[in-house]
Design a protein around this motif. Structure first.
Motif, PDB file in Angstrom:
ATOM      1  N   ASP A  20       0.821  -1.212   0.000  1.00  0.00           N
ATOM      2  CA  ASP A  20       0.000   0.000   0.000  1.00  0.00           C
ATOM      3  C   ASP A  20       0.852   1.258   0.000  1.00  0.00           C
ATOM      4  O   ASP A  20       0.602   2.198  -0.757  1.00  0.00           O
ATOM      5  CB  ASP A  20      -0.933   0.023   1.212  1.00  0.00           C
ATOM      6  CG  ASP A  20      -2.053  -0.990   1.101  1.00  0.00           C
ATOM      7  OD1 ASP A  20      -2.276  -1.507  -0.012  1.00  0.00           O
ATOM      8  OD2 ASP A  20      -2.688  -1.271   2.136  1.00  0.00           O
ATOM      9  N   VAL A  21       1.877   1.292   0.825  1.00  0.00           N
ATOM     10  CA  VAL A  21       2.735   2.475   0.908  1.00  0.00           C
ATOM     11  C   VAL A  21       3.476   2.697  -0.402  1.00  0.00           C
ATOM     12  O   VAL A  21       3.526   3.820  -0.920  1.00  0.00           O
ATOM     13  CB  VAL A  21       3.725   2.347   2.090  1.00  0.00           C
ATOM     14  CG1 VAL A  21       4.809   3.407   2.021  1.00  0.00           C
ATOM     15  CG2 VAL A  21       2.990   2.424   3.415  1.00  0.00           C
ATOM     16  N   ILE A  23       2.745   1.603  -3.490  1.00  0.00           N
ATOM     17  CA  ILE A  23       1.836   1.920  -4.588  1.00  0.00           C
ATOM     18  C   ILE A  23       1.286   3.336  -4.442  1.00  0.00           C
ATOM     19  O   ILE A  23       1.230   4.100  -5.418  1.00  0.00           O
ATOM     20  CB  ILE A  23       0.716   0.867  -4.673  1.00  0.00           C
ATOM     21  CG1 ILE A  23       1.312  -0.432  -5.201  1.00  0.00           C
ATOM     22  CG2 ILE A  23      -0.432   1.336  -5.531  1.00  0.00           C
ATOM     23  CD1 ILE A  23       0.399  -1.616  -5.109  1.00  0.00           C
ATOM     24  N   ASN A  24       0.884   3.714  -3.245  1.00  0.00           N
ATOM     25  CA  ASN A  24       0.365   5.073  -3.040  1.00  0.00           C
ATOM     26  C   ASN A  24       1.438   6.124  -3.266  1.00  0.00           C
ATOM     27  O   ASN A  24       1.171   7.175  -3.861  1.00  0.00           O
ATOM     28  CB  ASN A  24      -0.227   5.213  -1.639  1.00  0.00           C
ATOM     29  CG  ASN A  24      -1.508   4.432  -1.478  1.00  0.00           C
ATOM     30  OD1 ASN A  24      -2.186   4.119  -2.454  1.00  0.00           O
ATOM     31  ND2 ASN A  24      -1.837   4.092  -0.245  1.00  0.00           N
ATOM     32  N   THR A  25       2.650   5.869  -2.819  1.00  0.00           N
ATOM     33  CA  THR A  25       3.756   6.807  -3.032  1.00  0.00           C
ATOM     34  C   THR A  25       4.032   6.977  -4.522  1.00  0.00           C
ATOM     35  O   THR A  25       4.165   8.101  -5.019  1.00  0.00           O
ATOM     36  CB  THR A  25       5.020   6.329  -2.307  1.00  0.00           C
ATOM     37  OG1 THR A  25       4.735   6.208  -0.914  1.00  0.00           O
ATOM     38  CG2 THR A  25       6.172   7.280  -2.523  1.00  0.00           C
ATOM     39  N   SER A  27       1.996   6.393  -7.027  1.00  0.00           N
ATOM     40  CA  SER A  27       0.888   7.047  -7.717  1.00  0.00           C
ATOM     41  C   SER A  27       0.875   8.554  -7.459  1.00  0.00           C
ATOM     42  O   SER A  27       0.593   9.341  -8.364  1.00  0.00           O
ATOM     43  CB  SER A  27      -0.446   6.426  -7.308  1.00  0.00           C
ATOM     44  OG  SER A  27      -0.699   6.652  -5.947  1.00  0.00           O
ATOM     45  N   ILE A  28       1.204   8.966  -6.240  1.00  0.00           N
ATOM     46  CA  ILE A  28       1.271  10.402  -5.937  1.00  0.00           C
ATOM     47  C   ILE A  28       2.404  11.062  -6.715  1.00  0.00           C
ATOM     48  O   ILE A  28       2.227  12.144  -7.297  1.00  0.00           O
ATOM     49  CB  ILE A  28       1.431  10.626  -4.426  1.00  0.00           C
ATOM     50  CG1 ILE A  28       0.135  10.245  -3.708  1.00  0.00           C
ATOM     51  CG2 ILE A  28       1.824  12.058  -4.110  1.00  0.00           C
ATOM     52  CD1 ILE A  28       0.257  10.181  -2.204  1.00  0.00           C
ATOM     53  N   SER A  31       1.505  11.347 -10.439  1.00  0.00           N
ATOM     54  CA  SER A  31       0.495  12.393 -10.653  1.00  0.00           C
ATOM     55  C   SER A  31       1.104  13.787 -10.545  1.00  0.00           C
ATOM     56  O   SER A  31       0.787  14.674 -11.344  1.00  0.00           O
ATOM     57  CB  SER A  31      -0.626  12.259  -9.626  1.00  0.00           C
ATOM     58  OG  SER A  31      -1.303  11.055  -9.799  1.00  0.00           O
ATOM     59  N   ILE A  51       1.846   0.390 -11.850  1.00  0.00           N
ATOM     60  CA  ILE A  51       1.211  -0.017 -10.591  1.00  0.00           C
ATOM     61  C   ILE A  51       0.344  -1.259 -10.814  1.00  0.00           C
ATOM     62  O   ILE A  51       0.390  -2.212 -10.027  1.00  0.00           O
ATOM     63  CB  ILE A  51       0.379   1.137 -10.012  1.00  0.00           C
ATOM     64  CG1 ILE A  51       1.305   2.240  -9.502  1.00  0.00           C
ATOM     65  CG2 ILE A  51      -0.530   0.648  -8.893  1.00  0.00           C
ATOM     66  CD1 ILE A  51       0.596   3.511  -9.137  1.00  0.00           C
TER      67      ILE A  51
END
Length: 79
Positions: A20-21, A23-25, A27-28, A31, A51
């Motif tokens: 989770d960390v 993938i979220n990092t 993606s941010i 973006s 991702i």
């Protein structure tokens, strides 16, 4: 439920949180790069593809790992 450092639940939760960390990092970051650098408009969709590929790889890896545990790595020799 008691969580120990050797427990399977602990390992599962730590792997899930790590995924989770990461993938979220990613993606941010993808973006933000696409937003502030208009010539890199493709970076956000490319990040989504990366991702998705990582998630699919992890699911296949975990699925194969569980399948080998269920089926067994070798059959018992019969004489």
């Amino acid at each position: 439920m008691k969580l120990t450092s050797q427990g399977a639940v602990w390992v599962c939760l730590s792997e899930d949180n790590w995924n989770d960390v990461m993938i979220n990092t990613f993606s941010i970051i993808s973006s933000i790069v696409a937003h502030f650098h208009k010539e890199l408009w493709w970076f956000d969709p490319a990040g989504a593809i990366v991702i998705s590929s990582v998630i699919m790889y992890n699911w296949v890896h975990v699925g194969l790992e569980h399948a080998t545990k269920i089926v067994g790595l070798r059959s018992v020799r019969q004489d």
